[in-house]
Design an enzyme around this catalytic site. Structure first.
Site, PDB file in Angstrom:
ATOM      1  N   ILE A  65       0.801  -1.306  -0.047  1.00 56.80           N
ATOM      2  CA  ILE A  65      -0.019   0.054  -0.079  1.00 56.80           C
ATOM      3  C   ILE A  65       0.859   1.275  -0.055  1.00 56.80           C
ATOM      4  O   ILE A  65       0.237   2.397  -0.010  1.00 56.80           O
ATOM      5  CB  ILE A  65      -1.185   0.154   1.138  1.00 56.80           C
ATOM      6  CG1 ILE A  65      -0.391  -0.315   2.559  1.00 56.80           C
ATOM      7  CG2 ILE A  65      -2.109  -0.834   1.081  1.00 56.80           C
ATOM      8  CD1 ILE A  65      -1.249  -0.240   3.613  1.00 56.80           C
ATOM      9  N   ASP A 100      -4.000  -3.350  -1.241  1.00 59.24           N
ATOM     10  CA  ASP A 100      -4.448  -3.515   0.043  1.00 59.24           C
ATOM     11  C   ASP A 100      -4.885  -4.802   0.114  1.00 59.24           C
ATOM     12  O   ASP A 100      -5.770  -5.362  -0.128  1.00 59.24           O
ATOM     13  CB  ASP A 100      -5.573  -2.422   0.545  1.00 59.24           C
ATOM     14  CG  ASP A 100      -5.528  -2.470   1.984  1.00 59.24           C
ATOM     15  OD1 ASP A 100      -5.360  -3.126   2.630  1.00 59.24           O
ATOM     16  OD2 ASP A 100      -6.204  -1.295   2.503  1.00 59.24           O
ATOM     17  N   HIS A 121       7.708 -14.599  17.616  1.00 56.40           N
ATOM     18  CA  HIS A 121       6.675 -14.240  18.716  1.00 56.40           C
ATOM     19  C   HIS A 121       5.432 -15.160  18.514  1.00 56.40           C
ATOM     20  O   HIS A 121       4.689 -15.168  19.732  1.00 56.40           O
ATOM     21  CB  HIS A 121       6.224 -12.683  18.522  1.00 56.40           C
ATOM     22  CG  HIS A 121       7.375 -11.552  18.565  1.00 56.40           C
ATOM     23  ND1 HIS A 121       7.882 -11.238  20.048  1.00 56.40           N
ATOM     24  CD2 HIS A 121       8.307 -11.150  17.792  1.00 56.40           C
ATOM     25  CE1 HIS A 121       8.849 -10.511  19.851  1.00 56.40           C
ATOM     26  NE2 HIS A 121       9.408 -10.383  18.765  1.00 56.40           N
ATOM     27  N   TYR A 150       0.193  -9.561  18.434  1.00 53.50           N
ATOM     28  CA  TYR A 150       0.916  -9.758  16.932  1.00 53.50           C
ATOM     29  C   TYR A 150       1.276 -11.170  16.890  1.00 53.50           C
ATOM     30  O   TYR A 150       1.206 -11.896  15.803  1.00 53.50           O
ATOM     31  CB  TYR A 150       2.148  -8.993  17.087  1.00 53.50           C
ATOM     32  CG  TYR A 150       3.354  -9.264  16.153  1.00 53.50           C
ATOM     33  CD1 TYR A 150       2.953  -8.969  14.719  1.00 53.50           C
ATOM     34  CD2 TYR A 150       4.451  -9.811  16.602  1.00 53.50           C
ATOM     35  CE1 TYR A 150       4.149  -9.046  13.898  1.00 53.50           C
ATOM     36  CE2 TYR A 150       5.474  -9.925  15.494  1.00 53.50           C
ATOM     37  CZ  TYR A 150       5.125  -9.821  14.164  1.00 53.50           C
ATOM     38  OH  TYR A 150       6.173 -10.110  13.323  1.00 53.50           O
ATOM     39  N   LYS A 157       0.301 -14.443  14.119  1.00 55.42           N
ATOM     40  CA  LYS A 157       1.280 -15.477  13.345  1.00 55.42           C
ATOM     41  C   LYS A 157       1.068 -16.913  13.608  1.00 55.42           C
ATOM     42  O   LYS A 157       1.094 -17.550  12.842  1.00 55.42           O
ATOM     43  CB  LYS A 157       2.763 -15.047  13.891  1.00 55.42           C
ATOM     44  CG  LYS A 157       3.268 -13.682  13.625  1.00 55.42           C
ATOM     45  CD  LYS A 157       3.236 -13.290  12.010  1.00 55.42           C
ATOM     46  CE  LYS A 157       3.696 -12.008  11.753  1.00 55.42           C
ATOM     47  NZ  LYS A 157       3.526 -11.547  10.328  1.00 55.42           N
ATOM     48  N   ARG A 207      20.050  -9.794  23.483  1.00 64.01           N
ATOM     49  CA  ARG A 207      19.055 -10.951  22.979  1.00 64.01           C
ATOM     50  C   ARG A 207      19.269 -11.297  21.330  1.00 64.01           C
ATOM     51  O   ARG A 207      19.191 -12.437  21.218  1.00 64.01           O
ATOM     52  CB  ARG A 207      17.383 -10.498  23.235  1.00 64.01           C
ATOM     53  CG  ARG A 207      16.350 -11.039  22.486  1.00 64.01           C
ATOM     54  CD  ARG A 207      15.223 -10.548  22.798  1.00 64.01           C
ATOM     55  NE  ARG A 207      14.199 -11.550  21.992  1.00 64.01           N
ATOM     56  CZ  ARG A 207      13.639 -10.943  20.866  1.00 64.01           C
ATOM     57  NH1 ARG A 207      14.260  -9.866  20.116  1.00 64.01           N
ATOM     58  NH2 ARG A 207      12.926 -11.861  20.040  1.00 64.01           N
TER      59      ARG A 207
HETATM   60  C1  15L Z   1       9.381  -9.537  14.827  1.00 66.07           C
HETATM   61  O1  15L Z   1       8.855 -10.453  14.553  1.00 66.07           O
HETATM   62  C2  15L Z   1       9.262  -8.085  14.473  1.00 66.07           C
HETATM   63  O2  15L Z   1       8.692  -7.966  13.407  1.00 66.07           O
HETATM   64  C3  15L Z   1      10.570  -7.512  14.820  1.00 66.07           C
HETATM   65  O3  15L Z   1       9.898  -5.981  15.147  1.00 66.07           O
HETATM   66  C4  15L Z   1      11.266  -7.642  16.223  1.00 66.07           C
HETATM   67  O4  15L Z   1      10.239  -7.407  17.245  1.00 66.07           O
HETATM   68  C5  15L Z   1      11.496  -9.240  16.032  1.00 66.07           C
HETATM   69  O5  15L Z   1      10.284  -9.913  15.750  1.00 66.07           O
HETATM   70  C6  15L Z   1      12.302  -9.775  17.292  1.00 66.07           C
HETATM   71  O6  15L Z   1      11.966 -10.441  18.074  1.00 66.07           O
HETATM   72  O7  15L Z   1      13.403  -9.158  17.481  1.00 66.07           O
END
Ligand code: 15L
Length: 274
Positions: free
Chosen positions: A39, A56, A118, A141, A145, A179
């Site tokens: 987009i 979109d 995540h 988020y 996923k 990390r």
């Molecule tokens: C992700 O999935 C995110 O898109 C990114 O912003 C970071 O948070 C990354 O993971 C991460 O875990 O470092």
């Protein structure tokens, strides 16, 4: 997939985004046509590129219009971080459904889906996790996923689409914090991973961690070794630099693979997250 797999047209959704722009460059000239949708503005089409601006994914018809003749979709579009449900729902759930469904209707054979670490973020860093672990999202988020991976399973089993889900770690030019000594994935390893998912001759469904060859990696891809993903970069090369910086990681982020999304809105009991 019985006939020989020889993808000629690849579509990248979210091609103007952080990963999309790197992938656009990395795949340049590799396939007969690289279709790009977003987009956001995508600039001029280079030779061999086809551009879909204002495409979109929240709109099924607009998404369908990008799929003609496509062999493989690399679905990167979406909200890339934790956010309000009102944003996650249309982009990462409805949009993701639209991409799989438009792909199916157009006869697309393969979808590579940008999942995320995540999806399994509340596993403890003290342990290694492999590609078979149960979902353990650390955020809305992360849930989106898990949902995308489930859609991928559905379209693989019900419709015979080949689907790969990339549990991407920290996509950065170089690792940014301690990390990321575990979670970093370099630009070139990311392009290589996605190429393997596009080019591998035959698979049904695969979930794979998008992580570089980090000394401290805790994500075990050994069950998906057949994919041929051989990362080369190692976050350890930046360890001295990173240890010299102040460690600002939140105490509720530190025990978990997902890091920073874990403490957000946290009202749970840490002792119960085994
Ligand atoms: C992700 O999935 C995110 O898109 C990114 O912003 C970071 O948070 C990354 O993971 C991460 O875990 O470092």
């Amino acid at each position: 997939m019985s006939e020989l797999w020889n993808p000629k047209k690849v579509l990248i959704t979210g091609a103007a985004g952080t990963i999309g722009s790197v992938l656009r460059e990395g795949l340049k000239g590799k396939y007969e046509t690289l279709a790009l949708s977003d987009i956001k503005p995508l600039g001029e089409a280079a030779p061999g590129e086809e551009i879909f601006e204002n495409a979109d994914i929240r709109d099924l018809d607009a998404t369908a219009a990008t799929m003609e003749g496509v062999d493989c979709v690399v679905h990167l579009a979406g909200i890339p971080v934790e956010d309000e449900w009102e944003k996650i729902l249309p982009m990462n759930l409805i949009g993701c459904y639209n991409v799989f469904e438009a792909a199916r209707r157009a006869g697309v054979k393969r979808v590579v889906f940008a999942s995320s670490n995540h999806a399994v973020g509340y596993y403890r860093r003290a342990g290694v996790i492999d590609t078979d672990v149960q979902p353990r999202p650390d955020s809305r988020y992360g849930v989106s996923k898990v949902y995308g991976e489930a859609l991928g399973r559905l379209y693989a089993d019900k419709h015979g689409m080949a689907v790969s889900c990339l549990r991407i770690g920290s996509f950065q030019p170089k690792p940014q914090d301690l990390r990321q000594l575990m979670t970093w994935i370099s630009h070139s390893d990311t392009v290589h991973l996605i190429e393997r998912c596009i080019d591998h001759p035959d698979y049904h469904f695969v979930a794979v961690y998008g992580v570089s060859n980090n000394t401290r990696n805790k994500w075990d891809n050994s069950k998906v070794d057949w994919l041929g993903y051989r990362p080369r970069d190692n976050a350890e090369d930046y360890a001295v630099e990173l240890y010299a910086k102040e460690d600002t990681e939140h105490p509720i982020a530190k025990p978990f693979h997902g890091g920073m999304f874990c403490p957000m809105e946290f009202s749970g009991d840490l002792n119960k997250i085994d």
